[in-house]
Design an enzyme around this catalytic site. Sequence first.
Site, PDB file in Angstrom:
ATOM      1  CG  HIS A  93      -3.027  -0.213  -6.487  1.00 14.62           C
ATOM      2  ND1 HIS A  93      -3.503  -1.494  -6.606  1.00 14.62           N
ATOM      3  CD2 HIS A  93      -3.504   0.269  -5.310  1.00 14.62           C
ATOM      4  CE1 HIS A  93      -4.254  -1.769  -5.541  1.00 14.62           C
ATOM      5  NE2 HIS A  93      -4.268  -0.712  -4.732  1.00 14.62           N
ATOM      6  CD  GLU A 164      -2.492  -0.290  -1.096  1.00 12.69           C
ATOM      7  OE1 GLU A 164      -3.537  -0.041  -0.485  1.00 12.69           O
ATOM      8  OE2 GLU A 164      -2.425  -0.328  -2.329  1.00 12.69           O
TER       9      GLU A 164
HETATM   10  P1  13P Z   1      -8.904  -2.807   0.441  1.00 17.40           P
HETATM   11  O1  13P Z   1      -9.014  -1.735   1.511  1.00 17.40           O
HETATM   12  O2  13P Z   1     -10.183  -3.075  -0.250  1.00 17.40           O
HETATM   13  O3  13P Z   1      -8.238  -4.037   0.964  1.00 17.40           O
HETATM   14  O4  13P Z   1      -7.933  -2.220  -0.702  1.00 17.40           O
HETATM   15  C1  13P Z   1      -6.704  -1.711  -0.359  1.00 17.40           C
HETATM   16  C2  13P Z   1      -6.119  -1.055  -1.547  1.00 17.40           C
HETATM   17  O5  13P Z   1      -5.724  -1.731  -2.480  1.00 17.40           O
HETATM   18  C3  13P Z   1      -6.088   0.410  -1.585  1.00 17.40           C
HETATM   19  O6  13P Z   1      -5.327   0.886  -2.626  1.00 17.40           O
END
Ligand code: 13P
Length: 249
Positions: A93, A164
């Site tokens: 992550h 992400e």
């Molecule tokens: P948010 O939905 O708070 O932007 O976070 C996304 C995330 O990092 C999920 O792993």
Amino acid sequence: MTYIFANWKMYLSYQEVRELSIALSQEDFDEKKLKITVFPNTINFSDVARVFAGRSFAVGAQNVGWTPQGAYTGAVSALLFQQAGAKYALVGHSERRYIFNEDNEAVHKKMEACLVEGIIPVLCIGETAEDLKEQKREYRIKKQLSKALEGLNLKGKEIIVAYEPVWAISAGGKGTPCTPADADNVHGWIKNELKQYTKQNVPILYGGSVDSKNVLSYVEQGMIDGVLVGSASTKLDEFVKLVRRVESL
Ligand code: 13P
């Protein structure tokens, strides 16, 4: 099948995690349509796994240690999470990479540890705002994929990828979500890129400021298999609304 993965990060107190998981476990969601997984913090993990046992939710680890056992103070191995009931684990992550300095080598070892222990790894990738500005998005993502996956034996193994973009993640405040069309386009070429590592179809989830209002605009895109939700997944009403919207499709 649409994946809705809830990363609770370190947003909630011990008691709040207990209450949220108990309240959520009382909801029934359509398992033929949705794969829902909750990623609680490590302290609450076993408790949450017990609450969701036999319910239409899986549980996953937010992070795993890559060695199975031994003198590794502070580490919690993929093996321990597997024994406590984890089906999935987030690996790499961006908050682990950029706040806790986790490098590509560690990400690779964690992928391997998950596969060895029978946990499905959710490999998180994504470019920073700086990468984007310097037109290094594709470079960054391809590098993260190759460093994580090259040399792994993925035959017959399930993996998931979460795209992400770091700039789209809401860190406490509001993030700038990636437009659905842009995310869909990136998912398309990630899918293509993955063909050199595995013959299996790898689900790709989008994450970054997803909430109940915008979730459908993502999951209705052709290349997006689901969402990885942070902040919006930590509020019961908002998360239930989000899931019901996807379920209604
Ligand atoms: P948010 O939905 O708070 O932007 O976070 C996304 C995330 O990092 C999920 O792993």
